[in-house]
Design a protein around this motif. Sequence first.
Motif, PDB file in Angstrom:
ATOM      1  N   VAL A   1       0.860  -1.193   0.000  1.00  0.00           N
ATOM      2  CA  VAL A   1       0.000   0.000   0.000  1.00  0.00           C
ATOM      3  C   VAL A   1       0.892   1.237   0.000  1.00  0.00           C
ATOM      4  CG1 VAL A   1      -1.834   1.251   1.185  1.00  0.00           C
ATOM      5  CG2 VAL A   1      -1.714  -1.232   1.386  1.00  0.00           C
ATOM      6  N   ALA A   2       0.577   2.197  -0.845  1.00  0.00           N
ATOM      7  CA  ALA A   2       1.308   3.471  -0.874  1.00  0.00           C
ATOM      8  C   ALA A   2       0.474   4.539  -0.174  1.00  0.00           C
ATOM      9  CB  ALA A   2       1.578   3.876  -2.327  1.00  0.00           C
ATOM     10  N   GLY A   3       1.147   5.434   0.543  1.00  0.00           N
ATOM     11  CA  GLY A   3       0.461   6.562   1.166  1.00  0.00           C
ATOM     12  C   GLY A   3      -0.306   6.192   2.415  1.00  0.00           C
ATOM     13  N   SER A   4       0.121   5.157   3.100  1.00  0.00           N
ATOM     14  CA  SER A   4      -0.573   4.698   4.308  1.00  0.00           C
ATOM     15  C   SER A   4       0.445   4.416   5.404  1.00  0.00           C
ATOM     16  CB  SER A   4      -1.363   3.419   4.001  1.00  0.00           C
ATOM     17  OG  SER A   4      -1.823   2.815   5.188  1.00  0.00           O
ATOM     18  N   THR A   5      -0.024   4.388   6.641  1.00  0.00           N
ATOM     19  CA  THR A   5       0.852   3.979   7.735  1.00  0.00           C
ATOM     20  C   THR A   5       1.081   2.467   7.693  1.00  0.00           C
ATOM     21  OG1 THR A   5      -1.097   3.878   9.139  1.00  0.00           O
ATOM     22  CG2 THR A   5       0.251   5.868   9.293  1.00  0.00           C
ATOM     23  N   SER A   6       0.169   1.735   7.012  1.00  0.00           N
ATOM     24  CA  SER A   6       0.362   0.295   6.833  1.00  0.00           C
ATOM     25  C   SER A   6       1.166   0.055   5.559  1.00  0.00           C
ATOM     26  CB  SER A   6      -0.981  -0.416   6.682  1.00  0.00           C
ATOM     27  OG  SER A   6      -1.836  -0.113   7.750  1.00  0.00           O
ATOM     28  N   ALA A   7       2.179  -0.791   5.648  1.00  0.00           N
ATOM     29  CA  ALA A   7       2.988  -1.092   4.459  1.00  0.00           C
ATOM     30  C   ALA A   7       2.250  -2.031   3.513  1.00  0.00           C
ATOM     31  CB  ALA A   7       4.312  -1.711   4.882  1.00  0.00           C
ATOM     32  N   THR A   8       1.408  -2.896   4.096  1.00  0.00           N
ATOM     33  CA  THR A   8       0.691  -3.877   3.275  1.00  0.00           C
ATOM     34  C   THR A   8      -0.762  -3.960   3.731  1.00  0.00           C
ATOM     35  OG1 THR A   8       1.225  -5.698   4.767  1.00  0.00           O
ATOM     36  CG2 THR A   8       2.737  -5.330   2.925  1.00  0.00           C
ATOM     37  N   VAL A   9      -1.574  -4.560   2.893  1.00  0.00           N
ATOM     38  CA  VAL A   9      -2.959  -4.841   3.258  1.00  0.00           C
ATOM     39  C   VAL A   9      -3.275  -6.280   2.839  1.00  0.00           C
ATOM     40  CG1 VAL A   9      -3.994  -3.972   1.113  1.00  0.00           C
ATOM     41  CG2 VAL A   9      -5.323  -3.948   3.210  1.00  0.00           C
ATOM     42  N   SER A  10      -4.023  -6.980   3.685  1.00  0.00           N
ATOM     43  CA  SER A  10      -4.377  -8.361   3.363  1.00  0.00           C
ATOM     44  C   SER A  10      -5.485  -8.371   2.311  1.00  0.00           C
ATOM     45  CB  SER A  10      -4.820  -9.110   4.617  1.00  0.00           C
ATOM     46  OG  SER A  10      -5.854  -8.421   5.272  1.00  0.00           O
ATOM     47  N   VAL A  11      -5.439  -9.387   1.454  1.00  0.00           N
ATOM     48  CA  VAL A  11      -6.402  -9.517   0.359  1.00  0.00           C
ATOM     49  C   VAL A  11      -6.824 -10.982   0.226  1.00  0.00           C
ATOM     50  CG1 VAL A  11      -5.428  -7.568  -0.915  1.00  0.00           C
ATOM     51  CG2 VAL A  11      -4.606  -9.873  -1.412  1.00  0.00           C
ATOM     52  N   LYS A  12      -7.926 -11.191  -0.475  1.00  0.00           N
ATOM     53  CA  LYS A  12      -8.348 -12.564  -0.788  1.00  0.00           C
ATOM     54  C   LYS A  12      -9.180 -12.555  -2.051  1.00  0.00           C
ATOM     55  CE  LYS A  12     -12.725 -13.175   1.700  1.00  0.00           C
ATOM     56  NZ  LYS A  12     -13.504 -13.800   0.678  1.00  0.00           N
ATOM     57  N   THR A  13      -9.296 -13.717  -2.666  1.00  0.00           N
ATOM     58  CA  THR A  13     -10.191 -13.804  -3.811  1.00  0.00           C
ATOM     59  C   THR A  13     -11.624 -13.718  -3.296  1.00  0.00           C
ATOM     60  OG1 THR A  13     -10.056 -16.237  -3.682  1.00  0.00           O
ATOM     61  CG2 THR A  13      -8.649 -15.155  -5.299  1.00  0.00           C
ATOM     62  N   ALA A  14     -12.483 -13.022  -4.024  1.00  0.00           N
ATOM     63  CA  ALA A  14     -13.860 -12.811  -3.586  1.00  0.00           C
ATOM     64  C   ALA A  14     -14.655 -14.112  -3.605  1.00  0.00           C
ATOM     65  CB  ALA A  14     -14.533 -11.758  -4.459  1.00  0.00           C
ATOM     66  N   ASP A  15     -14.140 -15.111  -4.317  1.00  0.00           N
ATOM     67  CA  ASP A  15     -14.807 -16.414  -4.423  1.00  0.00           C
ATOM     68  C   ASP A  15     -13.729 -17.476  -4.640  1.00  0.00           C
ATOM     69  OD1 ASP A  15     -16.826 -18.269  -4.577  1.00  0.00           O
ATOM     70  OD2 ASP A  15     -17.919 -17.249  -6.188  1.00  0.00           O
ATOM     71  N   ASP A  16     -14.137 -18.734  -4.655  1.00  0.00           N
ATOM     72  CA  ASP A  16     -13.196 -19.812  -4.974  1.00  0.00           C
ATOM     73  C   ASP A  16     -12.673 -19.641  -6.397  1.00  0.00           C
ATOM     74  OD1 ASP A  16     -13.922 -20.899  -2.579  1.00  0.00           O
ATOM     75  OD2 ASP A  16     -14.604 -22.804  -3.394  1.00  0.00           O
ATOM     76  N   ILE A  17     -11.413 -20.014  -6.610  1.00  0.00           N
ATOM     77  CA  ILE A  17     -10.885 -20.099  -7.974  1.00  0.00           C
ATOM     78  C   ILE A  17     -10.381 -21.528  -8.187  1.00  0.00           C
ATOM     79  CG2 ILE A  17     -10.257 -17.657  -8.046  1.00  0.00           C
ATOM     80  CD1 ILE A  17      -7.292 -18.562  -7.839  1.00  0.00           C
TER      81      ILE A  17
ATOM     82  N   ILE B   1      -4.066 -21.124  -8.863  1.00  0.00           N
ATOM     83  CA  ILE B   1      -3.540 -20.483  -7.657  1.00  0.00           C
ATOM     84  C   ILE B   1      -2.182 -19.824  -7.923  1.00  0.00           C
ATOM     85  CG2 ILE B   1      -2.667 -20.902  -5.319  1.00  0.00           C
ATOM     86  CD1 ILE B   1      -4.893 -22.970  -4.971  1.00  0.00           C
ATOM     87  N   PHE B   2      -1.281 -20.550  -8.589  1.00  0.00           N
ATOM     88  CA  PHE B   2       0.055 -20.005  -8.854  1.00  0.00           C
ATOM     89  C   PHE B   2      -0.034 -18.733  -9.688  1.00  0.00           C
ATOM     90  CE2 PHE B   2       4.011 -19.797 -11.323  1.00  0.00           C
ATOM     91  CZ  PHE B   2       4.926 -19.732 -10.281  1.00  0.00           C
ATOM     92  N   GLU B   3      -0.878 -18.782 -10.719  1.00  0.00           N
ATOM     93  CA  GLU B   3      -1.055 -17.615 -11.604  1.00  0.00           C
ATOM     94  C   GLU B   3      -1.636 -16.431 -10.821  1.00  0.00           C
ATOM     95  OE1 GLU B   3      -3.261 -16.937 -15.811  1.00  0.00           O
ATOM     96  OE2 GLU B   3      -2.930 -19.017 -15.236  1.00  0.00           O
ATOM     97  N   CYS B   4      -2.540 -16.732  -9.911  1.00  0.00           N
ATOM     98  CA  CYS B   4      -3.145 -15.699  -9.065  1.00  0.00           C
ATOM     99  C   CYS B   4      -2.085 -15.054  -8.173  1.00  0.00           C
ATOM    100  CB  CYS B   4      -4.256 -16.320  -8.220  1.00  0.00           C
ATOM    101  SG  CYS B   4      -4.985 -15.207  -7.013  1.00  0.00           S
ATOM    102  N   MET B   5      -1.263 -15.878  -7.532  1.00  0.00           N
ATOM    103  CA  MET B   5      -0.221 -15.348  -6.651  1.00  0.00           C
ATOM    104  C   MET B   5       0.778 -14.512  -7.455  1.00  0.00           C
ATOM    105  SD  MET B   5      -1.103 -16.249  -3.683  1.00  0.00           S
ATOM    106  CE  MET B   5       0.324 -15.927  -2.658  1.00  0.00           C
TER     107      MET B   5
END
Length: 119
Positions: free
Chosen positions: A58-74, A79-83
């Motif tokens: 994340v840019a412009g935040s006090t947090s360096a990163t933010v957690s994410v997930k796929t909105a549904d199963d893939i 998985i490798f391509e997603c990562m």
Amino acid sequence: METRDLVCIRCPLGCMLSVEMNGREVVSVSGNTCKRGEEYAKKELTNPTRIVTSSVLVAGSTSATVSVKTADDIPKGKIFECMKALQGVTIQAPVRIGDVVVKNVADTGVDVIATKNAI
Ligand code: SF4
């Protein structure tokens, strides 16, 4: 007929499942304590999918990163391509839970969304 053994991951009980297969078709499932185990076995052996979790910068935040997930199963095979698609992604703050971070990741038709706020 072929028998496949697997562990159900739908709850912490981890029932040992035994699945009779006729080619690529599931004939019967045993060892499951509930219906979810049967559903899991059928899906896992015919069309395995997963929710993918990760984090992005994340840019412009006090947090360096933010957690994410796929909105549904893939599909498990994506998985490798997603990562890989998430590597090097930097999003601009502010980020809100549910914001789309990557649209249609790895051509799965599924978006990657933020699971944490970053302001
Ligand atoms: S079969 Fe049912 S009880 Fe057993 S691990 Fe799966 S979800 Fe849990």
